[in-house]
Design an enzyme around this catalytic site. Sequence first.
Site, PDB file in Angstrom:
ATOM      1  N   ASN A 103       0.873  -1.179   0.000  1.00 53.53           N
ATOM      2  CA  ASN A 103       0.000   0.000   0.000  1.00 53.53           C
ATOM      3  C   ASN A 103       0.906   1.223   0.000  1.00 53.53           C
ATOM      4  O   ASN A 103       1.492   1.560   1.018  1.00 53.53           O
ATOM      5  CB  ASN A 103      -0.898  -0.031   1.246  1.00 53.53           C
ATOM      6  CG  ASN A 103      -1.705   1.250   1.396  1.00 53.53           C
ATOM      7  OD1 ASN A 103      -1.778   2.061   0.467  1.00 53.53           O
ATOM      8  ND2 ASN A 103      -2.322   1.419   2.557  1.00 53.53           N
ATOM      9  N   TRP A 104       0.994   1.854  -1.165  1.00 53.94           N
ATOM     10  CA  TRP A 104       1.934   2.971  -1.290  1.00 53.94           C
ATOM     11  C   TRP A 104       1.403   4.256  -0.661  1.00 53.94           C
ATOM     12  O   TRP A 104       2.130   5.237  -0.575  1.00 53.94           O
ATOM     13  CB  TRP A 104       2.271   3.207  -2.765  1.00 53.94           C
ATOM     14  CG  TRP A 104       3.123   2.130  -3.366  1.00 53.94           C
ATOM     15  CD1 TRP A 104       3.679   1.065  -2.712  1.00 53.94           C
ATOM     16  CD2 TRP A 104       3.534   2.029  -4.733  1.00 53.94           C
ATOM     17  NE1 TRP A 104       4.407   0.306  -3.599  1.00 53.94           N
ATOM     18  CE2 TRP A 104       4.333   0.870  -4.841  1.00 53.94           C
ATOM     19  CE3 TRP A 104       3.308   2.798  -5.872  1.00 53.94           C
ATOM     20  CZ2 TRP A 104       4.910   0.474  -6.055  1.00 53.94           C
ATOM     21  CZ3 TRP A 104       3.867   2.403  -7.076  1.00 53.94           C
ATOM     22  CH2 TRP A 104       4.663   1.254  -7.159  1.00 53.94           C
ATOM     23  N   LYS A 105       0.121   4.274  -0.303  1.00 59.08           N
ATOM     24  CA  LYS A 105      -0.482   5.490   0.275  1.00 59.08           C
ATOM     25  C   LYS A 105      -0.220   6.662  -0.680  1.00 59.08           C
ATOM     26  O   LYS A 105      -0.245   6.463  -1.889  1.00 59.08           O
ATOM     27  CB  LYS A 105       0.044   5.715   1.694  1.00 59.08           C
ATOM     28  CG  LYS A 105      -0.084   4.434   2.528  1.00 59.08           C
ATOM     29  CD  LYS A 105       0.169   4.606   3.990  1.00 59.08           C
ATOM     30  CE  LYS A 105      -0.008   3.260   4.692  1.00 59.08           C
ATOM     31  NZ  LYS A 105       0.123   3.363   6.154  1.00 59.08           N
ATOM     32  N   HIS A 118      -9.288   0.889   4.963  1.00 60.65           N
ATOM     33  CA  HIS A 118      -8.030   1.210   5.634  1.00 60.65           C
ATOM     34  C   HIS A 118      -8.297   2.209   6.761  1.00 60.65           C
ATOM     35  O   HIS A 118      -9.121   3.114   6.614  1.00 60.65           O
ATOM     36  CB  HIS A 118      -7.014   1.785   4.642  1.00 60.65           C
ATOM     37  CG  HIS A 118      -5.639   1.812   5.210  1.00 60.65           C
ATOM     38  ND1 HIS A 118      -5.220   2.793   6.089  1.00 60.65           N
ATOM     39  CD2 HIS A 118      -4.596   0.963   5.080  1.00 60.65           C
ATOM     40  CE1 HIS A 118      -3.973   2.532   6.456  1.00 60.65           C
ATOM     41  NE2 HIS A 118      -3.573   1.440   5.856  1.00 60.65           N
ATOM     42  N   GLU A 134      -6.730   4.700   7.739  1.00 59.85           N
ATOM     43  CA  GLU A 134      -6.533   6.110   7.373  1.00 59.85           C
ATOM     44  C   GLU A 134      -7.762   6.658   6.654  1.00 59.85           C
ATOM     45  O   GLU A 134      -8.094   7.837   6.793  1.00 59.85           O
ATOM     46  CB  GLU A 134      -5.252   6.250   6.535  1.00 59.85           C
ATOM     47  CG  GLU A 134      -4.012   6.072   7.412  1.00 59.85           C
ATOM     48  CD  GLU A 134      -2.787   5.528   6.704  1.00 59.85           C
ATOM     49  OE1 GLU A 134      -2.721   5.547   5.468  1.00 59.85           O
ATOM     50  OE2 GLU A 134      -1.881   5.047   7.425  1.00 59.85           O
ATOM     51  N   GLU A 160      -4.892  -4.865  10.630  1.00 60.74           N
ATOM     52  CA  GLU A 160      -3.865  -3.842  10.816  1.00 60.74           C
ATOM     53  C   GLU A 160      -4.147  -3.041  12.082  1.00 60.74           C
ATOM     54  O   GLU A 160      -4.956  -2.100  12.060  1.00 60.74           O
ATOM     55  CB  GLU A 160      -3.869  -2.858   9.633  1.00 60.74           C
ATOM     56  CG  GLU A 160      -3.525  -3.471   8.308  1.00 60.74           C
ATOM     57  CD  GLU A 160      -2.983  -2.424   7.342  1.00 60.74           C
ATOM     58  OE1 GLU A 160      -1.851  -2.599   6.886  1.00 60.74           O
ATOM     59  OE2 GLU A 160      -3.673  -1.434   7.072  1.00 60.74           O
ATOM     60  N   GLY A 185       3.012   2.392  10.687  1.00 63.55           N
ATOM     61  CA  GLY A 185       3.966   3.482  10.508  1.00 63.55           C
ATOM     62  C   GLY A 185       4.688   3.890  11.785  1.00 63.55           C
ATOM     63  O   GLY A 185       5.351   4.922  11.813  1.00 63.55           O
ATOM     64  N   SER A 231       3.936  -1.979  10.279  1.00 64.93           N
ATOM     65  CA  SER A 231       5.391  -2.025  10.486  1.00 64.93           C
ATOM     66  C   SER A 231       5.992  -3.379  10.107  1.00 64.93           C
ATOM     67  O   SER A 231       6.930  -3.853  10.760  1.00 64.93           O
ATOM     68  CB  SER A 231       5.752  -1.646  11.929  1.00 64.93           C
ATOM     69  OG  SER A 231       5.355  -0.314  12.200  1.00 64.93           O
ATOM     70  N   GLY A 279       3.101  -0.962   4.177  1.00 61.96           N
ATOM     71  CA  GLY A 279       3.244   0.434   3.775  1.00 61.96           C
ATOM     72  C   GLY A 279       4.687   0.753   3.444  1.00 61.96           C
ATOM     73  O   GLY A 279       5.172   0.480   2.344  1.00 61.96           O
ATOM     74  N   GLY A 280       5.403   1.312   4.412  1.00 55.50           N
ATOM     75  CA  GLY A 280       6.755   1.830   4.187  1.00 55.50           C
ATOM     76  C   GLY A 280       7.707   0.894   3.458  1.00 55.50           C
ATOM     77  O   GLY A 280       8.364   1.300   2.491  1.00 55.50           O
TER      78      GLY A 280
HETATM   79  P1  13P Z   1       3.457   0.448   7.512  1.00 59.47           P
HETATM   80  O1  13P Z   1       3.914  -0.860   6.920  1.00 59.47           O
HETATM   81  O2  13P Z   1       4.195   1.637   6.980  1.00 59.47           O
HETATM   82  O3  13P Z   1       3.373   0.389   9.003  1.00 59.47           O
HETATM   83  O4  13P Z   1       1.931   0.662   6.997  1.00 59.47           O
HETATM   84  C1  13P Z   1       1.020  -0.354   7.155  1.00 59.47           C
HETATM   85  C2  13P Z   1      -0.204  -0.025   6.391  1.00 59.47           C
HETATM   86  O5  13P Z   1      -0.961   0.862   6.757  1.00 59.47           O
HETATM   87  C3  13P Z   1      -0.478  -0.784   5.167  1.00 59.47           C
HETATM   88  O6  13P Z   1      -1.786  -0.587   4.730  1.00 59.47           O
END
Ligand code: 13P
Length: 255
Positions: free
Chosen positions: A9-11, A94, A96, A166, A172, A213, A234-235
């Site tokens: 998930n590149w956000k 998600h 967010e 999640e 993050g 994470s 994510g990251g």
């Molecule tokens: P991180 O891997 O950066 O913690 O993000 C997780 C995430 O929200 C994936 O959807």
Amino acid sequence: MRRPVIAGNWKMNKTASEAVAFVQELAPRLAPYTSVDSIVCPPFIAIESTAAALRGTSLKVGAQNVSAQEKGAYTSQVSGGMLAGLVDYVIIGHSECREYLGETDAVINAKIKAALAHGLTPIFACGENLAVYEAGETNAFVSAQVRAGLDGIDGEAVSRMIIAYEPIWAIGTGKAATAEIAENICGGAVRATVAELYGQAVADDVRVQYGGSVKPSNMREYMSCPNVDGALVGGASLIVDDFTALVAAAAEAKG
Ligand code: 13P
């Protein structure tokens, strides 16, 4: 046997040209890992060019959201019909989007139905915040989110879905959930709720990811959990070497 599935998930990261350059490097690196489903979810603006760059490769594309509506006066929104043919997957629910866009369980349920109606595979995200976790209410909270998100959806569709657990406190933050927590919630809340609603056969088929994470350094622990079928990342999904290491670890553990 459930195929492991890793989704990036590149956000709100990477322009369209950065996305294309990234997947042109990533796709050949992932090619050997044929036992794993690998997915990148770029921002909407980069989906078309990313999908074109990946045609003929095994790396699939997902969207980060979808409208519950079909078309009309919904400024800024993108429908399932617009995504069909470009992506195979879509992240829905998600945390967010729940927090910043005010998406409720009912909206998320409608979005899952819209995605399924267009042949897209939802990656349905759920997870609790720190207060719920500290109160020891994670299991009940996540189970309620799963019930609400799947309301009115038939078992055959659910068996082909992906559900991502999640915990918000792990996203993050570098404070990843332990493998024990991931297993307890992916198995004891997510899969157990699907089993209650649809029976064991559907629960055995639905794929459950852990997210929050996830890094190459902790991926092996998650993949050793019987109820964790992969990760929503994510990251680390923004780095070619890390993404490749995650997929390699999944292939090694469960491929
Ligand atoms: P991180 O891997 O950066 O913690 O993000 C997780 C995430 O929200 C994936 O959807």
